[in-house]
Design an enzyme around this catalytic site. Sequence first.
Site, PDB file in Angstrom:
ATOM      1  N   ILE A  12       0.857  -1.220   0.182  1.00 24.81           N
ATOM      2  CA  ILE A  12       0.470  -0.147  -0.143  1.00 24.81           C
ATOM      3  C   ILE A  12       0.833   1.481   0.132  1.00 24.81           C
ATOM      4  CG2 ILE A  12      -1.890   0.920   0.765  1.00 24.81           C
ATOM      5  CD1 ILE A  12      -3.422  -0.903   2.428  1.00 24.81           C
ATOM      6  N   ASP A  31      11.461   2.171   5.881  1.00 29.28           N
ATOM      7  CA  ASP A  31      11.112   1.052   5.220  1.00 29.28           C
ATOM      8  C   ASP A  31      12.106   0.364   6.146  1.00 29.28           C
ATOM      9  OD1 ASP A  31       8.421  -0.622   3.658  1.00 29.28           O
ATOM     10  OD2 ASP A  31       9.736  -1.685   4.511  1.00 29.28           O
ATOM     11  N   GLY A  36       8.070  -5.224   3.480  1.00 31.49           N
ATOM     12  CA  GLY A  36       8.094  -4.607   1.854  1.00 31.49           C
ATOM     13  C   GLY A  36       9.446  -4.953   1.109  1.00 31.49           C
ATOM     14  N   LEU A  76       2.204   3.151   8.007  1.00 30.23           N
ATOM     15  CA  LEU A  76       1.459   1.703   7.489  1.00 30.23           C
ATOM     16  C   LEU A  76       2.581   0.624   8.135  1.00 30.23           C
ATOM     17  CD1 LEU A  76       0.622   2.488   3.654  1.00 30.23           C
ATOM     18  CD2 LEU A  76      -0.220   2.784   5.371  1.00 30.23           C
ATOM     19  N   TYR A 149      -2.911 -10.278  16.956  1.00 30.23           N
ATOM     20  CA  TYR A 149      -3.101  -8.931  16.149  1.00 30.23           C
ATOM     21  C   TYR A 149      -4.357  -7.750  16.501  1.00 30.23           C
ATOM     22  CZ  TYR A 149      -3.318  -6.722  11.391  1.00 30.23           C
ATOM     23  OH  TYR A 149      -3.089  -5.623   9.866  1.00 30.23           O
TER      24      TYR A 149
END
Length: 323
Positions: A12, A31, A36, A76, A149
């Site tokens: 995303i 990141d 990723g 994110l 989660y």
Amino acid sequence: MRYLITGGAGFIGSHLAESLLEGGDHVSVIDDLSTGSMRNIEHLKDRRGFRYSIDSIFNKPLLSELVDDSDCVIHLAAAVGVKLIVESPVRTITLNVEGTSLVLDAAVKKRKKVLLASTSEVYGKSESFPFRESGDLVIGPSNKGRWSYACSKLLDEFLAIAYHKEKGLPVVIVRLFNTVGPRQTGQYGMVIPNFIKQALHGQPITVYGSGHQTRCFVHVRDVVGALVALSREPKAVGQVFNLGSGQEISILELARLVKRIAKSQSSIRRIPYNEAYEEGFEDMPRRVPDVSKARKLVGFKATVRLADIIADIIEHQRRCDGL
Ligand code: UDP
């Protein structure tokens, strides 16, 4: 505007970075590449206004510097994929809860806006369809990994709202429902990339459980548009928004649809949940969002039909696999 995207090399995040850059915004990505990939942002490296740091949000000095240099943080970075979550609950809880805490703490110092990506998992076993942001959340027992989660993301939401109420931090929370599109990897167990890969390689398409469970899939492009709009809308501050599609499909029907669109000869194989995940795994039989809140405020609408979403991902996957 200057945006910082944590987890910006993910599925995303990379689409969001691309869209913001196209609109003339500046984008900085952090990141750690745990889930990723550089491949997702390779094409952005030379774009004006783009910067990236391959590092962890747990690197506090770096995080502070990046937050200070931005106007808005889109958070994110989190544990992804039910399979990975069930296998690594410690990592999931630590990354989600401590990571979000660090981001909020860095943002509050200079009052930078934070948009927190939460998840439809927080609705848990609720049966109040369609799910509304104001509805009750029904979480299962603590010995089942999946709920850790849901709870960790829910705690993130509570924390963000607490920072807003107590410290005046501008926060926006979005609950993402089954967001799919090109670049989402099947590596973490998500159903559409899994089915497409299996269909393209002539392997059995693995339907977990009865296959009667339903989901609503939304194209990442629609979600990204809403993330940008909500990050710019002052009235969104302090609020929670569902983002998803209303087009519901059972997983068995989805398997048949993927097979048809990919023109695949694959068989469809049912696999019990305890083999696919873990003993006693609890799945949600249904998950449907009410997106009227985001529609009213920023005109959100899921515009891409499921068949077109699948065709788009198939085309991308064929290119990646050289098929
Ligand atoms: N699923 C499946 N086969 C797969 C992967 C997932 O049947 O190869 C099922 C999964 O059990 C769930 C649904 O597809 O019922 C959606 O799974 P996903 O992990 O994509 O998202 P979830 O909605 O569970 O977060």
